[in-house]
Design an enzyme around this catalytic site. Structure first.
Site, PDB file in Angstrom:
ATOM      1  N   GLY A 131       0.822  -1.201   0.000  1.00 57.79           N
ATOM      2  CA  GLY A 131       0.000   0.000   0.000  1.00 57.79           C
ATOM      3  C   GLY A 131       0.854   1.248   0.000  1.00 57.79           C
ATOM      4  N   GLY A 154      -0.155  -5.125   1.084  1.00 57.81           N
ATOM      5  CA  GLY A 154      -1.492  -4.993   0.514  1.00 57.81           C
ATOM      6  C   GLY A 154      -1.760  -5.953  -0.620  1.00 57.81           C
ATOM      7  CD  GLU A 164       3.124  -6.043   6.465  1.00 60.01           C
ATOM      8  OE1 GLU A 164       2.411  -5.970   5.452  1.00 60.01           O
ATOM      9  OE2 GLU A 164       3.731  -7.098   6.792  1.00 60.01           O
ATOM     10  CG  ASP A 185      -2.086  -4.185   7.505  1.00 61.82           C
ATOM     11  OD1 ASP A 185      -1.062  -4.559   6.899  1.00 61.82           O
ATOM     12  OD2 ASP A 185      -2.699  -3.135   7.217  1.00 61.82           O
TER      13      ASP A 185
END
Length: 363
Positions: A65, A113, A136, A144
């Site tokens: 992302g 993402g 991450e 996530d």
């Protein structure tokens, strides 16, 4: 259709092409909103029987992302990142619950993402160019986009290894870890679209999914060798099966056998990750085993917003993306100094809170 996302149909197939090859097809907020809107339209279009997700260019499906926008939204006080994550998680949840088969072509870099999109798919296709990771902890975040769900469903030692180190894997390890369903050689990709169009898409969802898997199976390419993580099964279980991050690092430091070099290199990798993030990830994946899909997304939203506003993410993005000095000043700097009470505070909000902004996600 927009410049960054192209929507098309071919026969009974709806095709989503992420079209930002210059930034490895990283997801912007506009792309997330556009994809969600198109998927909703196709779900009610009887002429579209299945959906293909793919990336443009030669290098990536989707590298993640737009993390720079999170940094900017923090510093300008707009908190625009809250809307980004809410809409991204809603899109990922939409894909997990989609009423038609979804095929993800993970050709090239598939991270962050991109993993959120791909892991929700009915059929996850890895290729010779697949390079997959949830990296991450390297920027002070947690895995996530559904990582709480799909990582926690793996063998725990593999989940902790991938979640804590953020190391990338290729097609063989993706199959071994259960993060891909089939390996298709790049030489067979030209046949893939024709294969998908030849499928009889009539019948209920289960029937169509079974036909999809059967149709793509002949394109599968055997692995040339045993996947690296399979060869490391014993030390991975020994070290990443420990009951805490501190115990994992101590176990790696004490390795003196044939895997001593691997353990030393892995420990060095962990030394570059956010200590706070690693502690959060360990608890995240432990608790994730007990949560349904919707609760996993709600937990991730709680953790991510606090990681931005009270954790290491802004510093991680500064060091790696903005200033590019690659020297993040983690707080705290050592795994041993992470306060258990601080970690617990990240998990204080109940995912079942009816006021949660994702409370309307179904279970």
């Amino acid at each position: 259709m927009s410049d960054s996302t192209v929507f098309d149909t071919d026969g009974h197939l709806g095709i989503v092409t992420l079209n930002r090859p210059q930034v490895l097809n990283a997801l912007s907020h506009d792309m997330i909103v556009a994809i969600a809107r198109q998927l909703a339209a196709w779900e009610h279009d009887d002429s579209v029987r299945a959906v293909l997700l793919r990336g443009s260019g030669e290098r990536a499906f989707c590298a993640g992302g737009d993390i720079r926008s999170m940094y900017d939204g923090y510093h300008d006080g707009s908190r625009s990142y809250t809307r980004f994550f809410l809409d991204e998680y809603r899109l990922d949840h939409q894909l997990w619950r989609y009423a038609k088969p979804v095929i993800a072509l993970m050709d090239g870099i598939t991270m962050g993402g991109g993993m959120g999109l791909a892991q929700a798919a009915t059929l996850r296709i890895a290729t010779d160019k697949t390079r997959m990771a949830m990296p991450e902890t390297g920027i002070g975040l947690i895995p996530d986009v559904g990582g709480t769900f799909f990582l926690s469903r793996m063998a725990p030692h593999l989940a902790f290894y991938l979640g804590l180190t953020g190391n990338s894997i290729h097609a063989g390890d993706a199959l071994y870890c259960g993060l891909a369903d089939v390996h298709v050689g790049v030489e067979s990709l030209e046949d893939l679209l024709a294969t998908l169009n030849d499928i009889d898409w009539s019948g209920n969802l289960h029937t169509r999914e079974m036909r999809l898997r059967a149709a793509v199976a002949p394109l599968a390419k055997p692995l040339a060798e045993t996947p690296p993580l399979a060869r490391l099964a014993a030390p991975l279980m020994r070290h990443f099966g420990q009951p805490s991050v501190r115990a994992i690092t101590e176990s790696l430091a004490g390795e003196s056998g044939e895997h001593a070099q691997w353990a030393s290199e892995t420990l060095a990798t962990l030394g570059h990750r956010s200590p706070l993030s690693m502690h959060l990830v360990y608890r995240q994946l432990t608790e994730g085993r007990k949560l349904d899909l919707a609760d996993c997304f709600r937990l991730e939203y709680n953790l991510v917003i606090r990681a931005i506003e009270e954790g290491d993410l802004i510093e991680g993005v500064r060091a790696l993306i903005v200033d590019k000095d690659k020297n993040p000043r983690w707080d705290p700097a050592r795994v041993a100094d992470v306060d258990d009470a601080r970690v617990a505070a990240f998990f204080a909000e109940d995912v079942a809170n009816p006021a949660h902004p994702l409370a309307d996600l179904d279970a």
